[in-house]
Structures are given as structure tokens and as C-alpha cells.
Design a protein around this motif. Structure first.
Motif, PDB file in Angstrom:
ATOM      1  N   LEU A 226     -14.002 -22.151  42.402  1.00 28.75           N
ATOM      2  CA  LEU A 226     -14.463 -23.326  41.671  1.00 28.75           C
ATOM      3  C   LEU A 226     -13.289 -24.206  41.264  1.00 28.75           C
ATOM      4  CD1 LEU A 226     -17.149 -21.694  39.347  1.00 28.75           C
ATOM      5  CD2 LEU A 226     -17.488 -22.819  41.553  1.00 28.75           C
ATOM      6  N   ASN A 227     -13.553 -25.487  41.110  1.00 31.43           N
ATOM      7  CA  ASN A 227     -12.542 -26.444  40.680  1.00 31.43           C
ATOM      8  C   ASN A 227     -13.019 -27.032  39.362  1.00 31.43           C
ATOM      9  OD1 ASN A 227     -10.883 -28.716  40.293  1.00 31.43           O
ATOM     10  ND2 ASN A 227     -10.648 -29.036  42.485  1.00 31.43           N
TER      11      ASN A 227
ATOM     12  N   ILE B  54      -9.433 -35.047  42.965  1.00 30.51           N
ATOM     13  CA  ILE B  54      -9.593 -33.609  43.121  1.00 30.51           C
ATOM     14  C   ILE B  54     -10.223 -33.335  44.475  1.00 30.51           C
ATOM     15  CG2 ILE B  54      -9.811 -33.132  40.653  1.00 30.51           C
ATOM     16  CD1 ILE B  54     -12.833 -32.959  41.063  1.00 30.51           C
ATOM     17  N   ASN B  55     -10.034 -32.151  44.955  1.00 29.20           N
ATOM     18  CA  ASN B  55     -10.652 -31.734  46.207  1.00 29.20           C
ATOM     19  C   ASN B  55     -12.028 -31.163  45.900  1.00 29.20           C
ATOM     20  OD1 ASN B  55      -8.389 -32.393  47.745  1.00 29.20           O
ATOM     21  ND2 ASN B  55      -7.426 -30.434  47.285  1.00 29.20           N
ATOM     22  N   GLY B  56     -13.046 -31.700  46.511  1.00 27.72           N
ATOM     23  CA  GLY B  56     -14.390 -31.185  46.300  1.00 27.72           C
ATOM     24  C   GLY B  56     -14.995 -31.686  45.001  1.00 27.72           C
ATOM     25  N   THR B  57     -15.996 -30.972  44.518  1.00 33.46           N
ATOM     26  CA  THR B  57     -16.726 -31.347  43.313  1.00 33.46           C
ATOM     27  C   THR B  57     -16.201 -30.565  42.119  1.00 33.46           C
ATOM     28  OG1 THR B  57     -18.702 -31.758  44.635  1.00 33.46           O
ATOM     29  CG2 THR B  57     -19.025 -31.456  42.278  1.00 33.46           C
ATOM     30  N   ALA B  58     -16.018 -31.249  41.006  1.00 32.36           N
ATOM     31  CA  ALA B  58     -15.557 -30.580  39.785  1.00 32.36           C
ATOM     32  C   ALA B  58     -16.722 -29.869  39.121  1.00 32.36           C
ATOM     33  CB  ALA B  58     -14.941 -31.590  38.828  1.00 32.36           C
ATOM     34  N   THR B  59     -16.478 -28.661  38.639  1.00 32.05           N
ATOM     35  CA  THR B  59     -17.453 -27.903  37.863  1.00 32.05           C
ATOM     36  C   THR B  59     -17.247 -28.233  36.390  1.00 32.05           C
ATOM     37  OG1 THR B  59     -17.491 -26.113  39.484  1.00 32.05           O
ATOM     38  CG2 THR B  59     -18.273 -25.590  37.268  1.00 32.05           C
ATOM     39  N   ALA B  60     -18.275 -28.735  35.735  1.00 29.73           N
ATOM     40  CA  ALA B  60     -18.164 -29.154  34.334  1.00 29.73           C
ATOM     41  C   ALA B  60     -18.036 -27.951  33.408  1.00 29.73           C
ATOM     42  CB  ALA B  60     -19.395 -29.973  33.944  1.00 29.73           C
ATOM     43  N   PRO B  61     -17.364 -28.124  32.257  1.00 30.44           N
ATOM     44  CA  PRO B  61     -17.278 -27.025  31.291  1.00 30.44           C
ATOM     45  C   PRO B  61     -18.649 -26.740  30.683  1.00 30.44           C
ATOM     46  CG  PRO B  61     -16.379 -29.045  30.352  1.00 30.44           C
ATOM     47  CD  PRO B  61     -16.665 -29.334  31.795  1.00 30.44           C
ATOM     48  N   ILE B  62     -18.843 -25.501  30.213  1.00 28.34           N
ATOM     49  CA  ILE B  62     -20.098 -25.151  29.548  1.00 28.34           C
ATOM     50  C   ILE B  62     -20.033 -25.487  28.056  1.00 28.34           C
ATOM     51  CG2 ILE B  62     -20.703 -23.377  31.222  1.00 28.34           C
ATOM     52  CD1 ILE B  62     -19.761 -21.309  29.120  1.00 28.34           C
ATOM     53  N   ALA B  63     -18.818 -25.677  27.539  1.00 29.32           N
ATOM     54  CA  ALA B  63     -18.646 -26.049  26.127  1.00 29.32           C
ATOM     55  C   ALA B  63     -17.326 -26.786  25.982  1.00 29.32           C
ATOM     56  CB  ALA B  63     -18.662 -24.817  25.232  1.00 29.32           C
ATOM     57  N   TYR B  64     -17.280 -27.702  25.029  1.00 29.33           N
ATOM     58  CA  TYR B  64     -16.038 -28.412  24.731  1.00 29.33           C
ATOM     59  C   TYR B  64     -16.129 -28.976  23.320  1.00 29.33           C
ATOM     60  CZ  TYR B  64     -18.860 -32.497  25.982  1.00 29.33           C
ATOM     61  OH  TYR B  64     -19.849 -33.442  26.041  1.00 29.33           O
ATOM     62  N   TYR B  65     -14.975 -29.287  22.743  1.00 22.86           N
ATOM     63  CA  TYR B  65     -14.957 -29.949  21.439  1.00 22.86           C
ATOM     64  C   TYR B  65     -13.747 -30.860  21.350  1.00 22.86           C
ATOM     65  CZ  TYR B  65     -11.765 -26.081  20.135  1.00 22.86           C
ATOM     66  OH  TYR B  65     -10.738 -25.164  20.093  1.00 22.86           O
TER      67      TYR B  65
ATOM     68  N   GLY C 157     -11.531 -29.310  37.611  1.00 21.58           N
ATOM     69  CA  GLY C 157     -11.251 -30.727  37.479  1.00 21.58           C
ATOM     70  C   GLY C 157      -9.915 -31.142  36.935  1.00 21.58           C
ATOM     71  N   TRP C 158      -9.058 -30.201  36.505  1.00 20.92           N
ATOM     72  CA  TRP C 158      -7.756 -30.616  35.981  1.00 20.92           C
ATOM     73  C   TRP C 158      -6.850 -31.036  37.129  1.00 20.92           C
ATOM     74  CZ3 TRP C 158      -5.759 -31.993  31.570  1.00 20.92           C
ATOM     75  CH2 TRP C 158      -4.368 -32.083  31.461  1.00 20.92           C
ATOM     76  N   PRO C 159      -6.101 -32.146  36.992  1.00 20.22           N
ATOM     77  CA  PRO C 159      -5.955 -33.023  35.824  1.00 20.22           C
ATOM     78  C   PRO C 159      -6.848 -34.263  35.842  1.00 20.22           C
ATOM     79  CG  PRO C 159      -4.230 -33.542  37.374  1.00 20.22           C
ATOM     80  CD  PRO C 159      -5.076 -32.460  38.018  1.00 20.22           C
ATOM     81  N   ARG C 160      -7.853 -34.273  36.677  1.00 12.60           N
ATOM     82  CA  ARG C 160      -8.752 -35.442  36.722  1.00 12.60           C
ATOM     83  C   ARG C 160      -9.615 -35.523  35.473  1.00 12.60           C
ATOM     84  NH1 ARG C 160     -11.204 -39.519  36.568  1.00 12.60           N
ATOM     85  NH2 ARG C 160     -12.432 -40.555  38.158  1.00 12.60           N
ATOM     86  N   PHE C 161     -10.055 -34.362  34.977  1.00 12.94           N
ATOM     87  CA  PHE C 161     -10.923 -34.320  33.796  1.00 12.94           C
ATOM     88  C   PHE C 161     -10.327 -33.443  32.710  1.00 12.94           C
ATOM     89  CE2 PHE C 161     -13.775 -35.103  37.384  1.00 12.94           C
ATOM     90  CZ  PHE C 161     -14.501 -36.184  36.928  1.00 12.94           C
ATOM     91  N   GLU C 162     -10.604 -33.836  31.464  1.00 14.44           N
ATOM     92  CA  GLU C 162     -10.315 -32.997  30.298  1.00 14.44           C
ATOM     93  C   GLU C 162     -11.605 -32.961  29.489  1.00 14.44           C
ATOM     94  OE1 GLU C 162      -7.234 -32.673  26.537  1.00 14.44           O
ATOM     95  OE2 GLU C 162      -7.634 -34.622  27.428  1.00 14.44           O
ATOM     96  N   GLY C 163     -12.264 -31.775  29.449  1.00 16.98           N
ATOM     97  CA  GLY C 163     -13.601 -31.735  28.876  1.00 16.98           C
ATOM     98  C   GLY C 163     -14.503 -32.643  29.682  1.00 16.98           C
ATOM     99  N   PRO C 164     -15.274 -33.529  29.022  1.00 18.27           N
ATOM    100  CA  PRO C 164     -16.165 -34.430  29.752  1.00 18.27           C
ATOM    101  C   PRO C 164     -15.492 -35.731  30.167  1.00 18.27           C
ATOM    102  CG  PRO C 164     -16.512 -34.709  27.427  1.00 18.27           C
ATOM    103  CD  PRO C 164     -15.467 -33.624  27.570  1.00 18.27           C
ATOM    104  N   GLN C 165     -14.247 -35.904  29.770  1.00 19.97           N
ATOM    105  CA  GLN C 165     -13.563 -37.189  29.916  1.00 19.97           C
ATOM    106  C   GLN C 165     -12.761 -37.268  31.209  1.00 19.97           C
ATOM    107  OE1 GLN C 165     -11.228 -38.300  26.462  1.00 19.97           O
ATOM    108  NE2 GLN C 165      -9.649 -39.186  27.747  1.00 19.97           N
ATOM    109  N   ALA C 166     -12.929 -38.358  31.939  1.00 24.14           N
ATOM    110  CA  ALA C 166     -12.102 -38.624  33.110  1.00 24.14           C
ATOM    111  C   ALA C 166     -10.783 -39.208  32.623  1.00 24.14           C
ATOM    112  CB  ALA C 166     -12.806 -39.596  34.042  1.00 24.14           C
ATOM    113  N   LEU C 167      -9.676 -38.559  32.938  1.00 24.42           N
ATOM    114  CA  LEU C 167      -8.381 -39.001  32.425  1.00 24.42           C
ATOM    115  C   LEU C 167      -7.836 -40.197  33.183  1.00 24.42           C
ATOM    116  CD1 LEU C 167      -6.598 -35.596  31.747  1.00 24.42           C
ATOM    117  CD2 LEU C 167      -7.716 -37.106  30.113  1.00 24.42           C
TER     118      LEU C 167
END
Length: 201
Positions: free
Chosen positions: A32-33, A51-62, A35-45
Motif C-alpha cells: 500500500l502507498n 505518487i505512484n498508484g493510488t494513495a490509501t487514506a488514513p483511518i484516523a487523523y488529528y 501518500g507521503w509526501p504528497r499527503f499529510e493526513g487528509p491534506q494534499a501538501l
């Protein structure tokens, strides 16, 4: 820190953020990917980061921006011990716990797969968002087979356990070890392996 759910071997990874979000990722399979460094939590940096392929979203973030220092630590998924009842009750089975090293806020999540949310509050909980507080400087957690939550209180230099929702205590004293009598090791001196023979009382 990461933990492995002993029920299905899924990996729960606490991913420390850079500036804005701390996140927890779930890896049920390899490859799985996150998303780092393209994403941090839900935010696109940055759109410039790809990134290569599809990013897998986190299940939790704050959001960590109001904290100063931040570091998410995953405590793992609660599983009741086999054949010993449910010390925390059936509602806790499969719940995910994670904490922040610096604030000591412990969160409890309910869900499955990639769909998780904050668990409904229980009596004695310090706030709707936090299942526990004042667990700052905890560097790691373990959920042993007897059904409690053990944690390393790094600042105090102690291992402690939370055996019930509202009781935090030091672990019970261990039974004194059985008397062990060792014979002289041989060969002595030795340049490789040494044999130690012993008898128990």
C-alpha cells in the motif's frame, strides 16, 4: 509506533506528521502507498509531489497545529482474552486506541476495515473526544493476552497497566522466581559456546 491486530494480522501504523496532521494508517495487505509526501493526513501538501498508484487514506487523523510538538503513538486493537471473559466488556472488542506522546490524549475508535470513527463516550471519560488523558511521554503500548492495556511511561521509567476503563495502576508484583542452582559452566574459558547446567527446586 505500529501494532499488529492478532485477529487478522492487519498492521496499524502511527505516522507522525510534519506540520499539520498526525495520522493512523491500516495495512491489511502489503504494497500500500499512504501518500507521503504528497499527503499529510487528509491534506494534499503540494501538487508538485506525485505518487505512484493510488494513495490509501488514513483511518484516523488529528490536527496538531495547536500543540507545538506532536507524535502519534498507536496502542493497537483491543482483543479480549480467550476463555477469560471480557475485562472491558463486549463494546470494546475490536476498538482501536492511539495517543499523542506530548499531550497524553488517548483516543478510542470503533469501526472496521478502512472506516473508523471516535467511539461513543462512556461514563468517566474526560471528554467526548478522549477516552483517557495524562498519558504524556508514553512511548509504546502492548495489549497482552490477559486483556489489559500496558504502556511504557517513559518519563517515569515505569511499565504500567490500565486494567479497567477508569483505573490506572502499576502492574501486580511478580511471583518470586523458583530457586535455580547452576553448576560451573564448561568449558571455561571458552572461545565460542558455553554449557550451563542447572536444577530447579
Amino acid at each position: 509506533r505500529f501494532q499488529i491486530d492478532r485477529a487478522d494480522n492487519a498492521l496499524y501504523v502511527a505516522d507522525v506528521g510534519e506540520t499539520t496532521y498526525e495520522e493512523v494508517d491500516r495495512a491489511a495487505v502489503g504494497g500500500l502507498n499512504f501518500g507521503w509526501p504528497r499527503f499529510e493526513g487528509p491534506q494534499a501538501l503540494s501538487a508538485a509531489c506525485s505518487i505512484n498508484g493510488t494513495a490509501t487514506a488514513p483511518i484516523a487523523y488529528y490536527d496538531r497545529t495547536s500543540q507545538g510538538a506532536a507524535a502519534v503513538i498507536c496502542a493497537g486493537v483491543y482483543r479480549a482474552p480467550v476463555g477469560a471473559g471480557r475485562p472491558w466488556g463486549a463494546a470494546y472488542e475490536g476498538n482501536l486506541f492511539f495517543c499523542d506522546y506530548y499531550t497524553g490524549d488517548l483516543r478510542r475508535m470503533v469501526g472496521s476495515g478502512n472506516s473508523w470513527s471516535i467511539a461513543p463516550a462512556v461514563p468517566g471519560q474526560p471528554s467526548p473526544s478522549y477516552w483517557g488523558r495524562n498519558l504524556d511521554n508514553v512511548s509504546d503500548y502492548a495489549m497482552p493476552p490477559h486483556g489489559s492495556l500496558w504502556y511504557c511511561a517513559q518519563g517515569a521509567g515505569q511499565i504500567r497497566s490500565n486494567t479497567k476503563r477508569d483505573v490506572v495502576s502499576t502492574p501486580p508484583p511478580m511471583s518470586p522466581p523458583a530457586l535455580v542452582q547452576f553448576a560451573a559452566p564448561f568449558p571455561s574459558p571458552a572461545s565460542s559456546s558455553v554449557t550451563l547446567k542447572f536444577t530447579l527446586s
